[in-house]
Design a protein around this motif. Structure first.
Motif, mmCIF file in Angstrom:
data_model
loop_
_atom_site.group_PDB
_atom_site.id
_atom_site.type_symbol
_atom_site.label_atom_id
_atom_site.label_comp_id
_atom_site.label_asym_id
_atom_site.label_seq_id
_atom_site.Cartn_x
_atom_site.Cartn_y
_atom_site.Cartn_z
ATOM 1 N N UNK A 93 -0.916 7.371 -3.134
ATOM 2 C CA UNK A 93 0.516 7.558 -3.353
ATOM 3 C C UNK A 93 1.323 7.190 -2.121
ATOM 4 N N UNK A 94 1.196 5.932 -1.686
ATOM 5 C CA UNK A 94 1.973 5.457 -0.546
ATOM 6 C C UNK A 94 1.623 6.153 0.749
ATOM 7 N N UNK A 95 0.343 6.398 0.983
ATOM 8 C CA UNK A 95 -0.096 7.090 2.198
ATOM 9 C C UNK A 95 0.349 6.349 3.444
ATOM 10 N N UNK A 96 0.683 7.122 4.467
ATOM 11 C CA UNK A 96 1.102 6.538 5.739
ATOM 12 C C UNK A 96 -0.083 6.385 6.693
ATOM 13 N N UNK A 97 -1.234 6.940 6.337
ATOM 14 C CA UNK A 97 -2.432 6.767 7.169
ATOM 15 C C UNK A 97 -3.308 5.676 6.540
ATOM 16 N N UNK A 98 -4.581 5.625 6.876
ATOM 17 C CA UNK A 98 -5.474 4.563 6.398
ATOM 18 C C UNK A 98 -6.268 4.950 5.155
ATOM 19 N N UNK A 99 -5.739 5.800 4.305
ATOM 20 C CA UNK A 99 -6.450 6.220 3.102
ATOM 21 C C UNK A 99 -6.860 5.013 2.256
ATOM 22 N N UNK A 100 -5.936 4.123 2.002
ATOM 23 C CA UNK A 100 -6.204 2.943 1.183
ATOM 24 C C UNK A 100 -7.285 2.077 1.818
ATOM 25 N N UNK A 101 -7.148 1.774 3.088
ATOM 26 C CA UNK A 101 -8.095 0.891 3.769
ATOM 27 C C UNK A 101 -9.488 1.500 3.831
#
Length: 184
Positions: A93-101
């Motif tokens: 949900x548009x994380x500002x950390x590296x959750x997606x990566x």
């Protein structure tokens, strides 16, 4: 005054005895119910359901916002569930950390061009849907921040099964949790 204190003491004593007796009776009924629940769980055959095709397929939705530290462990535990047909849909949900990566690297996810999405519910803009055939029941949705409800709506839009459950990205399920729920 002495008589008043004597009567008050007697009243307090009988009151305490009555309340404790009531609590004891409630506790005995509780033990009876608890023993019934334990007996049912011991003798139930929920393990037989783990290979059965009679349990409904389910989509597990995992909204994630800034969960870089715990998301891998959570997804691994969800992929190891003992259930015949389910899918795990993680919604970044548009994380500002590296959750997606972290997820992309850990599960070698690639952006999917032809992912069937049913736009039943309105959501924030979806930036991409990721999948890896090596993990056939894992999907990752990357979207702009819109909150937990918006993330769940995006997961519902992608889900392939009519039933869905939501779990927080920092929670873990036991391997047989879904089977125990399906037993009921």
């Amino acid at each position: 005054m002495r008589e008043f204190l004597l009567y008050y003491g007697m009243f307090a004593m009988y009151y305490v005895i009555a309340i404790n007796s009531l609590y004891f009776i409630i506790m005995m009924f509780s033990f009876k119910s608890i023993m019934g629940i334990l007996k049912n769980s011991i003798y139930s055959r929920f393990q037989a359901l783990s290979g059965s095709e009679h349990v409904p397929p389910i989509s597990i939705l995992v909204p994630a916002y800034n969960e870089e530290l715990t998301i891998i462990e959570n997804v691994r535990s969800l992929l190891a569930l003992n259930y015949p047909r389910y899918e795990v849909i993680v919604v970044n949900d548009g994380s500002k950390d590296d959750t997606l990566q972290v997820l992309i690297e850990e599960f070698s996810l690639k952006i999917s061009q032809h992912m069937p999405v049913q736009p039943l519910l309105q959501t924030s803009r979806v930036r991409g849907i990721y999948h890896n055939p090596a993990f056939p029941n894992l999907y990752l949705i990357d979207k702009e921040n819109g909150g937990k409800a918006d993330s769940l709506n995006a997961g519902i839009n992608l889900s392939h099964y009519p039933l869905f459950a939501s779990i927080d990205a920092d929670s873990l399920l036991e391997k047989d949790a879904l089977i125990r729920i399906a037993k009921v």
